[in-house]
Motif scaffolding. Structure first.
Motif, PDB file in Angstrom:
ATOM      1  N   ARG A   1       0.820  -1.205  -0.002  1.00  0.00           N
ATOM      2  CA  ARG A   1      -0.063   0.058  -0.027  1.00  0.00           C
ATOM      3  C   ARG A   1       0.761   1.225   0.104  1.00  0.00           C
ATOM      4  N   THR A   2       0.462   2.175  -0.280  1.00  0.00           N
ATOM      5  CA  THR A   2       1.249   3.665  -0.202  1.00  0.00           C
ATOM      6  C   THR A   2       1.063   4.285   0.958  1.00  0.00           C
ATOM      7  N   LEU A   3       2.324   4.580   1.542  1.00  0.00           N
ATOM      8  CA  LEU A   3       2.280   5.164   2.833  1.00  0.00           C
ATOM      9  C   LEU A   3       2.090   6.708   2.563  1.00  0.00           C
ATOM     10  N   GLY A   4       0.761   6.987   2.407  1.00  0.00           N
ATOM     11  CA  GLY A   4       0.568   8.357   2.225  1.00  0.00           C
ATOM     12  C   GLY A   4       1.304   9.222   1.159  1.00  0.00           C
ATOM     13  N   ARG A   5       1.594  10.382   1.691  1.00  0.00           N
ATOM     14  CA  ARG A   5       2.289  11.308   0.602  1.00  0.00           C
ATOM     15  C   ARG A   5       3.959  10.917   0.336  1.00  0.00           C
ATOM     16  N   THR A   6       4.184   9.947   1.366  1.00  0.00           N
ATOM     17  CA  THR A   6       5.845   9.833   1.031  1.00  0.00           C
ATOM     18  C   THR A   6       5.574   8.923  -0.478  1.00  0.00           C
ATOM     19  N   GLY A   7       4.569   8.333  -0.842  1.00  0.00           N
ATOM     20  CA  GLY A   7       4.613   7.502  -2.168  1.00  0.00           C
ATOM     21  C   GLY A   7       5.226   6.217  -2.021  1.00  0.00           C
ATOM     22  N   TRP A   8       5.699   5.881  -0.793  1.00  0.00           N
ATOM     23  CA  TRP A   8       6.430   4.656  -0.857  1.00  0.00           C
ATOM     24  C   TRP A   8       5.465   3.506  -0.810  1.00  0.00           C
ATOM     25  N   GLN A   9       5.938   2.393  -1.356  1.00  0.00           N
ATOM     26  CA  GLN A   9       5.030   1.245  -1.561  1.00  0.00           C
ATOM     27  C   GLN A   9       5.297   0.182  -0.382  1.00  0.00           C
ATOM     28  N   VAL A  10       4.726   0.242   0.654  1.00  0.00           N
ATOM     29  CA  VAL A  10       5.172  -0.646   1.840  1.00  0.00           C
ATOM     30  C   VAL A  10       4.369  -1.839   2.155  1.00  0.00           C
ATOM     31  N   GLY A  11       4.896  -2.833   2.475  1.00  0.00           N
ATOM     32  CA  GLY A  11       4.012  -4.065   2.654  1.00  0.00           C
ATOM     33  C   GLY A  11       3.171  -3.831   3.696  1.00  0.00           C
ATOM     34  N   GLU A  12       1.996  -4.546   3.500  1.00  0.00           N
ATOM     35  CA  GLU A  12       0.865  -4.340   4.580  1.00  0.00           C
ATOM     36  C   GLU A  12       1.320  -4.743   5.753  1.00  0.00           C
TER      37      GLU A  12
ATOM     38  N   CYS B   1      -6.685  11.496   8.020  1.00  0.00           N
ATOM     39  CA  CYS B   1      -5.647  10.996   7.156  1.00  0.00           C
ATOM     40  C   CYS B   1      -5.764  10.689   5.808  1.00  0.00           C
ATOM     41  N   GLN B   2      -6.914  10.213   5.651  1.00  0.00           N
ATOM     42  CA  GLN B   2      -7.189   9.829   4.167  1.00  0.00           C
ATOM     43  C   GLN B   2      -7.353  11.119   3.287  1.00  0.00           C
TER      44      GLN B   2
ATOM     45  N   ILE C   1      -2.143  11.325   4.678  1.00  0.00           N
ATOM     46  CA  ILE C   1      -1.035  10.899   5.718  1.00  0.00           C
ATOM     47  C   ILE C   1      -1.065   9.386   5.796  1.00  0.00           C
ATOM     48  N   GLY C   2       0.139   8.982   5.868  1.00  0.00           N
ATOM     49  CA  GLY C   2       0.508   7.722   5.960  1.00  0.00           C
ATOM     50  C   GLY C   2       0.066   7.092   7.343  1.00  0.00           C
ATOM     51  N   VAL C   3      -0.693   6.014   7.413  1.00  0.00           N
ATOM     52  CA  VAL C   3      -1.017   5.139   8.846  1.00  0.00           C
ATOM     53  C   VAL C   3      -0.191   4.229   9.102  1.00  0.00           C
ATOM     54  N   ILE C   4       0.355   4.274  10.324  1.00  0.00           N
ATOM     55  CA  ILE C   4       1.116   2.900  10.762  1.00  0.00           C
ATOM     56  C   ILE C   4       0.317   2.430  12.064  1.00  0.00           C
ATOM     57  N   ALA C   5      -0.310   1.186  11.969  1.00  0.00           N
ATOM     58  CA  ALA C   5      -1.080   0.837  12.771  1.00  0.00           C
ATOM     59  C   ALA C   5      -0.422  -0.111  13.962  1.00  0.00           C
ATOM     60  N   ARG C   6      -0.097   0.218  14.929  1.00  0.00           N
ATOM     61  CA  ARG C   6       0.749  -0.248  16.082  1.00  0.00           C
ATOM     62  C   ARG C   6       0.077  -0.988  17.034  1.00  0.00           C
ATOM     63  N   VAL C   7       0.731  -1.995  17.784  1.00  0.00           N
ATOM     64  CA  VAL C   7       0.105  -2.877  18.808  1.00  0.00           C
ATOM     65  C   VAL C   7      -1.067  -3.597  18.280  1.00  0.00           C
TER      66      VAL C   7
ATOM     67  N   SER D   1      -8.460  -4.300   7.085  1.00  0.00           N
ATOM     68  CA  SER D   1      -9.644  -4.073   6.635  1.00  0.00           C
ATOM     69  C   SER D   1      -9.908  -2.690   6.471  1.00  0.00           C
ATOM     70  N   HIS D   2      -9.339  -1.865   6.926  1.00  0.00           N
ATOM     71  CA  HIS D   2      -9.558  -0.350   6.930  1.00  0.00           C
ATOM     72  C   HIS D   2      -8.750   0.408   5.923  1.00  0.00           C
ATOM     73  N   PRO D   3      -9.301   1.134   4.877  1.00  0.00           N
ATOM     74  CA  PRO D   3      -8.151   1.454   3.782  1.00  0.00           C
ATOM     75  C   PRO D   3      -7.468   2.537   4.015  1.00  0.00           C
ATOM     76  N   ALA D   4      -7.612   3.078   5.578  1.00  0.00           N
ATOM     77  CA  ALA D   4      -6.684   4.330   5.855  1.00  0.00           C
ATOM     78  C   ALA D   4      -5.479   3.460   6.241  1.00  0.00           C
ATOM     79  N   VAL D   5      -5.623   2.470   6.749  1.00  0.00           N
ATOM     80  CA  VAL D   5      -4.187   1.737   7.075  1.00  0.00           C
ATOM     81  C   VAL D   5      -3.233   1.585   6.140  1.00  0.00           C
ATOM     82  N   SER D   6      -1.845   2.017   6.410  1.00  0.00           N
ATOM     83  CA  SER D   6      -0.909   1.821   5.210  1.00  0.00           C
ATOM     84  C   SER D   6      -0.131   0.753   5.439  1.00  0.00           C
ATOM     85  N   THR D   7       0.040   0.033   6.818  1.00  0.00           N
ATOM     86  CA  THR D   7       0.925  -1.227   7.116  1.00  0.00           C
ATOM     87  C   THR D   7       0.659  -1.404   8.624  1.00  0.00           C
ATOM     88  N   VAL D   8       0.536  -2.541   9.107  1.00  0.00           N
ATOM     89  CA  VAL D   8       0.399  -2.980  10.545  1.00  0.00           C
ATOM     90  C   VAL D   8       1.541  -3.591  10.877  1.00  0.00           C
ATOM     91  N   ILE D   9       2.179  -3.221  11.872  1.00  0.00           N
ATOM     92  CA  ILE D   9       3.542  -3.634  12.607  1.00  0.00           C
ATOM     93  C   ILE D   9       3.458  -4.512  13.559  1.00  0.00           C
TER      94      ILE D   9
END
Ligand SMILES: NC(=O)c1ccc[n+]([C@@H]2O[C@H](COP(=O)([O-])OP(=O)(O)OC[C@H]3O[C@@H](n4cnc5c(N)ncnc54)[C@H](OP(=O)(O)O)[C@@H]3O)[C@@H](O)[C@H]2O)c1
Length: 334
Positions: A16-27, A212-213, A217-223, A286-294
């Protein structure tokens, strides 16, 4: 990217795209707190390194660490593994609060927490620990909305970026307080947020995720596994080493409370494919705002299980609806 896991299963990492960084990061990204070793016990460096290598082999390309994780030990392990891997991996780290207080306390000014020279100094330390020329994502490890008008953090962001030491900057939001980042997002100065998001804490869905959408803004879902509660492995009999973070987090009768909640959750999830941990990660994705889950993953088997979730797509709306009532308003960090 498709790979065969140790269990012979095809594992496909989606990006998925990490917000405006444009980086393609693994889900599925890698939470590197546990491998720091100081606050999380019961792990071993060689096992953590195997897990991290396996994750990268399976297409994981985003790692979240922090200068504070094992006083730089997590950064050192991450740097070593990434350098040896020889593939592009985005590394996010964090500058700890100077006053060593997590989360940020109301009434304490930014001069005591993130003075400009201190943020620069932390960044230099992280660059050395990681053994890299540039940090992909530097994050403020705590945030207090009272600092919004201060020049201190704005200048730090500008100079970190213009000096080429940092590519992007984010905020790690205080525990269970997603709305405390709404204002800083509106300034347009940050690229990402890192927020607690899991089946128990669904609160970012209300205001943070829509903003964020809107602002890209890229969203990193923690814990995502509530420090292990959402793996189903915590029972009343679970014993943590004294001094370990989780001995504090699951203190008193909290293990019993967790076990009861998890039992109710499992009953509601009967028939849904996957382990509880896998469904918990699928919930976040399942939430489209999430860029990656860690998730934190010190074991190869957990890496393979977590990454296998990426190819499953979103949970059905009916299951998401069932999960609404499992939201649990608690703060075990306090
Ligand atoms: N303030 C902040 O900025 C902040 C605070 C907390 C966390 N974080 C970040 O968020 C990351 C994730 O949080 P966390 O590591 O604290 O907790 P977590 O991801 O909620 O839970 C980690 C636990 O889940 C287990 N696990 C992972 N994948 C699993 C799977 N597929 N099946 C079964 N069990 C599984 C891990 O086991 P093993 O480790 O034994 O493999 C570990 O015990 C951290 O590592 C850190 O990068 C940031």
């Amino acid at each position: 990217m498709a790979f065969r896991s140790g269990r012979g299963i095809m594992v496909v990492m989606r990006y998925r795209t990490l917000g405006r960084t444009g980086w393609q990061v693994g889900e599925i990204g890698y939470g590197a707190w546990g491998i720091g070793g100081k606050q999380w016990r019961g792990g071993a460096d060689d096992e953590s390194v195997r897990a991290l290598r396996r994750a990268i082999e399976l297409g994981l390309n985003f790692i979240d660490t922090a200068l504070a994780y094992g006083d730089g030990h997590s950064e050192q392990l991450v740097g070593e593994v990434v350098r040896q891997a020889g593939v592009e991996v985005y590394i996010a780290t964090k500058a700890p609060p100077k006053n060593q207080l997590w989360p940020a306390r109301p009434g304490i000014g930014i001069q005591e927490v993130f003075p400009y020279p201190y943020v620069m100094e932390c960044t230099e330390k992280s660059l050395r620990n990681l053994g890299v020329e540039v940090i992909d994502l530097q994050q403020f490890h705590v945030w207090n909305p009272e600092w919004i008008s201060s020049d201190e953090w704005r200048r730090a962001i500008e100079d970190l970026k213009s000096s080429g030491k940092v590519r992007a900057v984010g905020i790690s939001i205080n525990d269970h307080d997603p709305d405390s980042a709404l204002e800083v997002i509106e300034t347009g100065l940050i690229d990402t947020v890192q927020v607690i998001y899991n089946i128990f804490d669904q609160s970012p869905e209300k205001n943070l995720f829509p903003l964020c959408q809107k602002r890209n803004i890229g969203v990193i879902a923690r814990v995502p596994l509530d420090e292990g509660a959402l793996t189903g492995a915590i029972t009343e009999e679970t014993v943590f080493e004294p001094g370990e973070f989780r001995a504090f987090y699951f203190r008193g009768d909290r293990k019993r409370q967790v076990a009861e909640r998890v039992e109710a959750l499992k009953r509601d999830l009967a028939g849904v494919p996957g382990t509880l941990a896998e469904i918990a990660l699928q919930f976040c994705l399942s939430h489209p705002a999430v860029s990656t889950v860690i998730p934190g993953m010190r074991k190869v088997r957990n890496v393979e299980s977590s990454i296998s979730v990426s190819d499953r797509g979103a949970l059905a709306p009916e299951i998401l609806e069932r999960l609404r009532k499992h939201a649990w308003n608690k703060n075990f960090y306090a």
